[in-house]
Design an enzyme around this catalytic site. Structure first.
Site, PDB file in Angstrom:
ATOM      1  CG  HIS A  50      -1.497   2.538  -4.401  1.00  0.00           C
ATOM      2  ND1 HIS A  50      -1.843   2.102  -5.479  1.00  0.00           N
ATOM      3  CD2 HIS A  50      -1.769   1.224  -3.781  1.00  0.00           C
ATOM      4  CE1 HIS A  50      -2.489   0.992  -5.885  1.00  0.00           C
ATOM      5  NE2 HIS A  50      -2.795   1.088  -4.588  1.00  0.00           N
ATOM      6  CG  HIS A  94     -51.413  14.555   6.535  1.00  0.00           C
ATOM      7  ND1 HIS A  94     -51.395  15.847   6.522  1.00  0.00           N
ATOM      8  CD2 HIS A  94     -49.795  13.654   6.362  1.00  0.00           C
ATOM      9  CE1 HIS A  94     -49.803  15.935   5.903  1.00  0.00           C
ATOM     10  NE2 HIS A  94     -48.877  14.804   5.479  1.00  0.00           N
ATOM     11  CG  ASP A 106      -5.059  -4.415  -3.934  1.00  0.00           C
ATOM     12  OD1 ASP A 106      -5.948  -3.651  -3.546  1.00  0.00           O
ATOM     13  OD2 ASP A 106      -3.949  -3.478  -3.324  1.00  0.00           O
ATOM     14  CD  GLU A 141      -8.106   1.880   0.932  1.00  0.00           C
ATOM     15  OE1 GLU A 141      -7.345   2.196   1.791  1.00  0.00           O
ATOM     16  OE2 GLU A 141      -9.063   1.406  -0.164  1.00  0.00           O
ATOM     17  CG  HIS A 142      -6.830  -2.395   2.204  1.00  0.00           C
ATOM     18  ND1 HIS A 142      -6.137  -0.952   1.861  1.00  0.00           N
ATOM     19  CD2 HIS A 142      -7.583  -2.440   1.968  1.00  0.00           C
ATOM     20  CE1 HIS A 142      -6.778  -0.368   0.160  1.00  0.00           C
ATOM     21  NE2 HIS A 142      -7.626  -1.518   0.223  1.00  0.00           N
ATOM     22  CD  GLN A 174      -2.553  -0.784  -0.508  1.00  0.00           C
ATOM     23  OE1 GLN A 174      -3.479  -0.405  -0.366  1.00  0.00           O
ATOM     24  NE2 GLN A 174      -2.442  -1.818  -1.385  1.00  0.00           N
TER      25      GLN A 174
END
Lengths: 423, 423
Positions: free
Chosen positions: A255, A413, A354, A320-321, A252
């Site tokens: 990235h 109503h 991924d 996230e992961h 990661q």
């Protein structure tokens, strides 16, 4: 070098607190420009999109919507091995998402039929960035949940329709390709132009202009969560091989310089062993500079002493992961709150998620897993509530309904109920 | 008077086109003020919230978070009949939402265990406005989906904690009450203050300041869709009683001068009969002025000639509330695209859905049903993807995964797979 914080040190909780508010990118600096782009595209349509593409991307395609035969031909130029790999990945992704289908329901209670109808949105756009983040896998991971939901019109929006991207689009079931990128492309699909009919949902990652445009068109269409830098949190017990843990963190870190490689260990020696492995493995990495900067900026290790505290820290970090590289990952999972995708046990690389394991790799970042979910079939459906009263049922409930309506001062109503008492 | 448009007239399609872009309220005019309020609350916490309450609402409560014993005592002061009605409505709402629970899933394929875990968000806030829109029913309709989802901490945020509102909160399972309203209250629950821990999700209707604040905090927390004016679309065939149809239109027209009372009929004479009934019924209505203005501004009837065209027009209008006052509502339903809540047949008043039928009355407006759903249990859950490879499975897929990673130039991804080949 990872910054190592041990439980008991003052810096340990302070760092956790700060990371728990890491939030998302500040979009304010581009907002005025993006607002202007959105307004211009809304007013001038195709011409505005083409003008902006010329200005920002230095290209002006002949048509914004690619001819279907032409893009399929371009997709056909891809290497057969690449097509085979994309197809195999697509099949796994599709099978996983079949499990997310919702049938809706219908039942009857006291003469009232109730239910929920679930239908796909009519049209969705999936954005695929150009530049360094040009990933065919992202086309699979965004378009396949939409096809499984049953969306009839799926528009790939990309400033760089390479054969790999187009092959992924074909395999994923994309029906239309728009040759544009940036905020102008988001505006085009959200508002519609002469050549592009508006869609109902826009998903997929992009740069800060795309992210800001998505935020601003939210309301005219729905969007997925705003993509921030990648995050991985590995919880490694004594049985985890430091070399393997380091490889996961790097997958990661490579990235993005702003990525978060985060580690939890039970002992200081294990954290140091992972850190040493990181240093060694970094040396031969093609994207060494990026990964190194990510580790220096956002690389943290928390030494928790035990698994209970590891579960608490993982919950606070809301990553996230989340890789649970421990002997009994299921019991640790029970103690962990929000996480985007969880990789269980020593043999599950985050990288498998991924590409081909099945779940979408489009996941909330910046702690947004506290309140949002991986991209899925549920993002591409709309639900309608269904209600049907029999004459007897409405007579039965009339006192209750009229009473509540009058409590709120809404006489019309009450009368809409009362007028049906006689039937 | 309804503006009647017949199929074939030029105004018919033009009016439809215009209504299909009716969109949501423009929040731009209040945005600078709301931004300042959010920033101030983020920096100064409780004191800022109290200062703004004093300034905007002319009251400064002793504490922002009400003492639990005290608010339950206040809730206890409500009329027993009101409590009974709220309890009965709550039970029906709860039973409906039980059907929306998602169990998650887990399965195994080629040595890979895959799954999805579904958990409630940790904390949610439900906003209940003060002023003319002070509806205990909205507390039931927002808090109960959260309790059914299993949310442990449910915060009612309201500038006017009346006994009715507090009784609804008690019945719905609210755990905490914040005595504040407006943008400052939204900021308090989204960012947290000294006395209020931040939440993960903020839902519920409010005025333009609340709506704008929700949009701006989106990303720090999740929100539901932005509430616009109420909408009702009645499709009435020749079997529908014009008086009953008019009563249904008025039940939404009385909410708000900006509400949309919309009608589809098969014949002009039926549209005129409904219009005449509207005029008659309006006369004796307490909220006559509001309803009259809504009809004058946004009251339209479309004469479609047949049910197929009626289905098409209903799809284009994508209304919050859709009443199918026709002989065979199920077959018409199949032809209609998005709608928030659908009221099937002649005997089902929209008002029943507002109070006690079961589904939440918090629904997307302004055409947002094209891409969003009624508030439901799914709004209060977070999903995590689960992935677990066996040693054999990762060896089997290694070629595929490494190939895709290298295609994208992500060598560290490939190596995180390769290092596990040996295991």
């Amino acid at each position: 070098m990872l910054a190592i914080h041990e439980r008991g040190q003052a810096s340990y909780q302070a760092t956790l607190d700060s990371l728990s508010h890491r939030g998302t990118e500040d979009l304010a600096r581009v907002e005025p420009d993006v607002r202007e782009i959105l307004e211009t595209v809304r007013e001038r349509g195709d011409e505005a999109v083409l003008d902006y593409s010329e200005r920002f991307d230095r290209r002006r395609p002949e048509a914004l919507v690619l001819d279907r035969e032409a893009w399929l031909a371009e997709a056909g130029r891809v290497d057969p091995d690449v097509r085979k790999a994309l197809t195999e990945a697509a099949e796994r992704i599709r099978r996983y998402h079949e499990h997310q289908r919702e049938p809706g329901f219908r039942y009857e209670e006291d003469g009232v039929e109730l239910g929920q109808r679930v239908r796909p949105v009519a049209a969705a756009a999936v954005y695929a960035p150009g530049g360094k983040a040009r990933y065919p896998s992202t086309v699979l991971m965004t378009a396949i949940p939409a096809t499984v939901a049953g969306v009839k019109r799926i528009v790939l929006v990309t400033p760089n329709p390479s054969p790999e991207i187009l092959a992924a689009a074909e395999v994923a079931g994309v029906t239309e390709v728009v040759d544009a990128g940036g905020a102008q492309a988001i505006a085009a699909v959200a508002y519609g132009t002469e050549s592009i009919a508006r869609v109902d949902k826009v998903v997929g990652p992009g740069n800060i202009y795309v992210a800001c445009a998505k935020r601003l068109v939210f309301g005219a269409v729905d969007i997925d969560s705003i993509a921030g830098p990648s995050e991985i949190l590995v919880v490694a017990d004594e049985g985890a091989d430091p070399e393997v843990v380091a490889a996961d963190l790097l997958s990661q870190a490579e990235h993005d310089e702003a990525a978060y490689p985060l580690l939890i260990t039970l002992s200081r020696s294990q954290a140091e062993a992972v850190d040493a492995a990181l240093e060694r493995q970094l040396e031969s990495l093609p994207r060494k500079a990026i990964a190194k900067e990510a580790i220096a900026k956002n690389g943290y290790a928390f030494v928790t002493g035990d698994l209970t505290e590891a579960g608490r820290v993982a919950t606070v970090l809301a990553a996230e992961h989340l890789s649970l590289s421990v002997e009994d990952p299921d019991s640790l999972l029970d103690q962990v709150g929000a996480a985007g995708a969880v990789f269980l046990g020593y043999h599950t690389p985050e990288a498998a998620g991924d590409y081909a394991a099945g779940p979408s790799h489009v996941l909330p970042t910046g702690g947004a897993v506290r309140f949002s979910s991986p991209l899925g079939v549920y993002d591409f459906v709309i639900r309608s509530s269904l209600i049907r009263y029999s004459p007897a049922a409405i007579a039965d409930q009339a006192d209750l309904l009229e009473g509540l309506a009058r409590l709120e001062g809404l006489e019309a109503h009450a009368r809409a109920v009362a007028i049906r008492r006689r039937s």
